[in-house]
Motif scaffolding. Structure first.
Motif, PDB file in Angstrom:
ATOM      1  N   SER A  12     -32.692  13.815  15.604  1.00  0.00           N
ATOM      2  CA  SER A  12     -31.541  13.018  15.164  1.00  0.00           C
ATOM      3  C   SER A  12     -30.231  13.752  15.424  1.00  0.00           C
ATOM      4  O   SER A  12     -29.261  13.155  15.901  1.00  0.00           O
ATOM      5  N   VAL A  13     -30.211  15.049  15.115  1.00  0.00           N
ATOM      6  CA  VAL A  13     -28.992  15.821  15.356  1.00  0.00           C
ATOM      7  C   VAL A  13     -28.695  15.898  16.846  1.00  0.00           C
ATOM      8  O   VAL A  13     -27.540  15.750  17.274  1.00  0.00           O
ATOM      9  N   LEU A  14     -29.725  16.099  17.664  1.00  0.00           N
ATOM     10  CA  LEU A  14     -29.519  16.168  19.102  1.00  0.00           C
ATOM     11  C   LEU A  14     -28.993  14.843  19.645  1.00  0.00           C
ATOM     12  O   LEU A  14     -28.081  14.810  20.481  1.00  0.00           O
ATOM     13  N   ALA A  15     -29.545  13.723  19.147  1.00  0.00           N
ATOM     14  CA  ALA A  15     -29.066  12.414  19.594  1.00  0.00           C
ATOM     15  C   ALA A  15     -27.613  12.199  19.186  1.00  0.00           C
ATOM     16  O   ALA A  15     -26.787  11.723  19.979  1.00  0.00           O
ATOM     17  N   ALA A  16     -27.282  12.561  17.941  1.00  0.00           N
ATOM     18  CA  ALA A  16     -25.895  12.425  17.493  1.00  0.00           C
ATOM     19  C   ALA A  16     -24.973  13.329  18.297  1.00  0.00           C
ATOM     20  O   ALA A  16     -23.855  12.950  18.647  1.00  0.00           O
ATOM     21  N   PHE A  17     -25.458  14.532  18.634  1.00  0.00           N
ATOM     22  CA  PHE A  17     -24.654  15.478  19.403  1.00  0.00           C
ATOM     23  C   PHE A  17     -24.375  14.963  20.807  1.00  0.00           C
ATOM     24  O   PHE A  17     -23.331  15.249  21.388  1.00  0.00           O
ATOM     25  N   LEU A  18     -25.306  14.185  21.353  1.00  0.00           N
ATOM     26  CA  LEU A  18     -25.116  13.645  22.695  1.00  0.00           C
ATOM     27  C   LEU A  18     -24.297  12.359  22.692  1.00  0.00           C
ATOM     28  O   LEU A  18     -23.577  12.075  23.653  1.00  0.00           O
ATOM     29  N   VAL A  19     -24.389  11.583  21.612  1.00  0.00           N
ATOM     30  CA  VAL A  19     -23.750  10.265  21.574  1.00  0.00           C
ATOM     31  C   VAL A  19     -22.325  10.330  21.018  1.00  0.00           C
ATOM     32  O   VAL A  19     -21.386   9.784  21.615  1.00  0.00           O
ATOM     33  N   LEU A  20     -22.136  10.998  19.874  1.00  0.00           N
ATOM     34  CA  LEU A  20     -20.825  10.970  19.215  1.00  0.00           C
ATOM     35  C   LEU A  20     -19.708  11.565  20.075  1.00  0.00           C
ATOM     36  O   LEU A  20     -18.623  10.973  20.162  1.00  0.00           O
ATOM     37  N   PRO A  21     -19.907  12.721  20.738  1.00  0.00           N
ATOM     38  CA  PRO A  21     -18.828  13.209  21.613  1.00  0.00           C
ATOM     39  C   PRO A  21     -18.491  12.255  22.747  1.00  0.00           C
ATOM     40  O   PRO A  21     -17.322  12.129  23.141  1.00  0.00           O
ATOM     41  N   LEU A  22     -19.508  11.556  23.283  1.00  0.00           N
ATOM     42  CA  LEU A  22     -19.235  10.582  24.341  1.00  0.00           C
ATOM     43  C   LEU A  22     -18.426   9.409  23.808  1.00  0.00           C
ATOM     44  O   LEU A  22     -17.537   8.887  24.500  1.00  0.00           O
ATOM     45  N   LEU A  23     -18.714   8.981  22.580  1.00  0.00           N
ATOM     46  CA  LEU A  23     -17.931   7.898  21.979  1.00  0.00           C
ATOM     47  C   LEU A  23     -16.481   8.333  21.769  1.00  0.00           C
ATOM     48  O   LEU A  23     -15.551   7.553  22.012  1.00  0.00           O
ATOM     49  N   VAL A  24     -16.284   9.577  21.335  1.00  0.00           N
ATOM     50  CA  VAL A  24     -14.918  10.082  21.162  1.00  0.00           C
ATOM     51  C   VAL A  24     -14.216  10.170  22.513  1.00  0.00           C
ATOM     52  O   VAL A  24     -13.027   9.825  22.642  1.00  0.00           O
ATOM     53  N   GLY A  25     -14.945  10.615  23.543  1.00  0.00           N
ATOM     54  CA  GLY A  25     -14.351  10.679  24.876  1.00  0.00           C
ATOM     55  C   GLY A  25     -13.948   9.316  25.400  1.00  0.00           C
ATOM     56  O   GLY A  25     -12.865   9.149  25.977  1.00  0.00           O
ATOM     57  N   GLN A  26     -14.813   8.314  25.198  1.00  0.00           N
ATOM     58  CA  GLN A  26     -14.483   6.960  25.632  1.00  0.00           C
ATOM     59  C   GLN A  26     -13.298   6.411  24.837  1.00  0.00           C
ATOM     60  O   GLN A  26     -12.405   5.754  25.395  1.00  0.00           O
ATOM     61  N   ALA A  27     -13.278   6.710  23.521  1.00  0.00           N
ATOM     62  CA  ALA A  27     -12.146   6.269  22.709  1.00  0.00           C
ATOM     63  C   ALA A  27     -10.855   6.922  23.194  1.00  0.00           C
ATOM     64  O   ALA A  27      -9.804   6.279  23.220  1.00  0.00           O
ATOM     65  N   GLU A  28     -10.940   8.194  23.610  1.00  0.00           N
ATOM     66  CA  GLU A  28      -9.736   8.858  24.112  1.00  0.00           C
ATOM     67  C   GLU A  28      -9.227   8.181  25.368  1.00  0.00           C
ATOM     68  O   GLU A  28      -8.023   7.957  25.532  1.00  0.00           O
ATOM     69  N   HIS A  29     -10.137   7.824  26.280  1.00  0.00           N
ATOM     70  CA  HIS A  29      -9.720   7.125  27.502  1.00  0.00           C
ATOM     71  C   HIS A  29      -8.971   5.831  27.177  1.00  0.00           C
ATOM     72  O   HIS A  29      -7.900   5.565  27.718  1.00  0.00           O
ATOM     73  N   LYS A  30      -9.533   5.042  26.276  1.00  0.00           N
ATOM     74  CA  LYS A  30      -8.959   3.723  26.008  1.00  0.00           C
ATOM     75  C   LYS A  30      -7.752   3.797  25.070  1.00  0.00           C
ATOM     76  O   LYS A  30      -6.753   3.104  25.278  1.00  0.00           O
ATOM     77  N   VAL A  31      -7.837   4.638  24.022  1.00  0.00           N
ATOM     78  CA  VAL A  31      -6.729   4.735  23.072  1.00  0.00           C
ATOM     79  C   VAL A  31      -5.491   5.302  23.753  1.00  0.00           C
ATOM     80  O   VAL A  31      -4.369   4.788  23.588  1.00  0.00           O
ATOM     81  N   MET A  32      -5.672   6.373  24.540  1.00  0.00           N
ATOM     82  CA  MET A  32      -4.535   6.943  25.260  1.00  0.00           C
ATOM     83  C   MET A  32      -3.933   5.921  26.216  1.00  0.00           C
ATOM     84  O   MET A  32      -2.712   5.821  26.350  1.00  0.00           O
ATOM     85  N   ALA A  33      -4.796   5.165  26.893  1.00  0.00           N
ATOM     86  CA  ALA A  33      -4.299   4.173  27.840  1.00  0.00           C
ATOM     87  C   ALA A  33      -3.443   3.124  27.143  1.00  0.00           C
ATOM     88  O   ALA A  33      -2.338   2.800  27.599  1.00  0.00           O
ATOM     89  N   HIS A  34      -3.910   2.596  26.024  1.00  0.00           N
ATOM     90  CA  HIS A  34      -3.152   1.556  25.320  1.00  0.00           C
ATOM     91  C   HIS A  34      -1.875   2.116  24.703  1.00  0.00           C
ATOM     92  O   HIS A  34      -0.854   1.422  24.650  1.00  0.00           O
ATOM     93  N   MET A  35      -1.923   3.369  24.239  1.00  0.00           N
ATOM     94  CA  MET A  35      -0.704   3.973  23.696  1.00  0.00           C
ATOM     95  C   MET A  35       0.351   4.171  24.767  1.00  0.00           C
ATOM     96  O   MET A  35       1.557   4.149  24.482  1.00  0.00           O
ATOM     97  N   GLN A  36      -0.077   4.354  26.008  1.00  0.00           N
ATOM     98  CA  GLN A  36       0.840   4.571  27.117  1.00  0.00           C
ATOM     99  C   GLN A  36       1.084   3.303  27.937  1.00  0.00           C
ATOM    100  O   GLN A  36       1.678   3.360  29.007  1.00  0.00           O
ATOM    101  N   GLY A  37       0.624   2.149  27.434  1.00  0.00           N
ATOM    102  CA  GLY A  37       0.888   0.876  28.084  1.00  0.00           C
ATOM    103  C   GLY A  37       0.148   0.676  29.390  1.00  0.00           C
ATOM    104  O   GLY A  37       0.692   0.110  30.346  1.00  0.00           O
ATOM    105  N   ARG A  38      -1.109   1.138  29.476  1.00  0.00           N
ATOM    106  CA  ARG A  38      -1.923   0.925  30.674  1.00  0.00           C
ATOM    107  C   ARG A  38      -3.337   0.542  30.257  1.00  0.00           C
ATOM    108  O   ARG A  38      -3.671   0.540  29.076  1.00  0.00           O
ATOM    109  N   LEU A  39      -4.176   0.208  31.230  1.00  0.00           N
ATOM    110  CA  LEU A  39      -5.497  -0.327  30.927  1.00  0.00           C
ATOM    111  C   LEU A  39      -6.546   0.745  30.670  1.00  0.00           C
ATOM    112  O   LEU A  39      -7.437   0.572  29.857  1.00  0.00           O
ATOM    113  N   GLY A  40      -6.468   1.845  31.414  1.00  0.00           N
ATOM    114  CA  GLY A  40      -7.538   2.826  31.326  1.00  0.00           C
ATOM    115  C   GLY A  40      -8.744   2.380  32.134  1.00  0.00           C
ATOM    116  O   GLY A  40      -8.670   1.425  32.919  1.00  0.00           O
ATOM    117  N   PRO A  41      -9.902   3.045  31.977  1.00  0.00           N
ATOM    118  CA  PRO A  41     -11.103   2.671  32.746  1.00  0.00           C
ATOM    119  C   PRO A  41     -11.505   1.225  32.460  1.00  0.00           C
ATOM    120  O   PRO A  41     -11.607   0.819  31.307  1.00  0.00           O
TER     121      PRO A  41
END
Length: 318
Positions: A12-41
């Motif tokens: 469970s910890v290994l699965a969370a370790f692999l999934v949660l950082p990827l979710l944060v990374g994807q959120a960074e791509h999209k959140v940064m894009a919207h904050m800067q007025g662009r679409l992102g990936p």
């Protein structure tokens, strides 16, 4: 604990370790894009580019793994693992629900502090072993930053431990009360700022500083080893966000405390992670002298004042 239960917790910890950082990374791509007025990936995976990080991972796997001829070969190759694995250990100790933590030890707060400190050593190893002047400068900057910002983190967590009367994350979360939101707020702000600096996140990314040092300590890394450093950064965001959520925001305490407390903990942690992303978008990179001034003239005195206030409160029985 049976062998099967231990294996399930580890998985469970290994699965969370692999999934949660990827979710944060994807959120960074999209959140940064919207904050800067662009679409992102938008294209990888179809719906709003949900598989962009998977595509990035495939790209890193396909790249050649190069070790510079003049590098200290074993230290160079070991550095990404030293940067990444301690966050796995730290994540295993963070409780997300009453009685639910992969590793519940009496001094789990000290264990998290030790693990996150070791994680920062991976950058130092990479900078020294790369035989590259830009990487070495990045490593030296990372060393100075680690010394400056580890102390405010320790002081802020010491205040929380004093208030809760324990070094166990589980016990501290159970002892939490809404009064802590006001009483421990200065220490919480110090912890957030110092955590961003320890993770070398903008505006504290002087050890990387692509405009000055190419990629700092990571300059000579390619392929999966470079991806491990990126994954370590996102894993660090997850660990620090969950740690803030359970100690300052009460973890599972809230509307879903009864049956869905784990969801409440994750939502709080995700909110803190979005705040860390927002800081990256909103603030320009500091100079090295500004970095040190912030740590020693502001964060350390505020953390010491918080510790004094907490000690007085404990003695007086607040």
């Amino acid at each position: 604990m049976s062998l099967l239960e231990a294996a399930l917790r580890a998985a469970s910890v290994l699965a969370a370790f692999l999934v949660l950082p990827l979710l944060v990374g994807q959120a960074e791509h999209k959140v940064m894009a919207h904050m800067q007025g662009r679409l992102g990936p938008m294209y990888a995976g179809g719906f709003h580019g949900w598989a962009q990080l998977v595509a990035d991972g495939v790209k890193f796997v396909q790249k050649e793994d190069i070790t510079p001829r003049a590098a200290d070969r074993w230290v160079f190759r070991l550095a990404p693992a030293v940067a990444l694995i301690p966050y796995l250990l730290a994540m295993a100790t963070i409780p997300i629900h009453p009685g639910v933590a992969a590793v519940d030890v009496p001094g789990s707060l000290v264990l998290v502090l030790a693990a996150t400190s070791v994680g920062a050593l991976g950058t130092l190893m990479a900078g020294w072993a790369s035989a590259n002047k830009y990487a070495l400068l990045g490593g030296l900057r990372a060393a100075a930053q680690l010394v400056s910002y580890e102390l405010p983190i320790v002081l802020a967590l010491a205040s929380i431990a004093m208030a809760g009367g324990s070094l166990s994350l589980m016990a501290l979360t159970q002892a939490w009360s809404p009064w802590w939101l006001l009483w421990q707020l200065p220490g919480g702000l110090v912890f957030l700022v110092a955590a961003c600096a320890e993770l070398q996140r903008p505006p504290f990314d002087m050890p990387v500083a692509d405009a000055e040092l190419v990629m700092g300590a990571w300059t000579e890394y390619t392929g999966l080893r470079f991806a491990f450093f990126l994954l370590a950064e996102y894993a660090g965001i997850v660990v620090m966000s969950l740690l803030f959520a359970v100690l300052w925001l009460g973890g599972w305490h809230g509307p879903f405390e009864g049956t869905l407390g784990w969801l409440w903990t994750l939502l709080k942690g995700f909110g803190v992670a979005v705040l860390v992303i927002w800081v990256r978008v909103a603030w320009p990179r500091l100079r090295e002298d500004q970095l040190q001034r912030l740590a020693w003239l502001w964060l350390v005195p505020i953390a010491l004042a918080q510790l004094l206030l907490t000690g007085a409160g404990v003695v007086m029985g607040w």
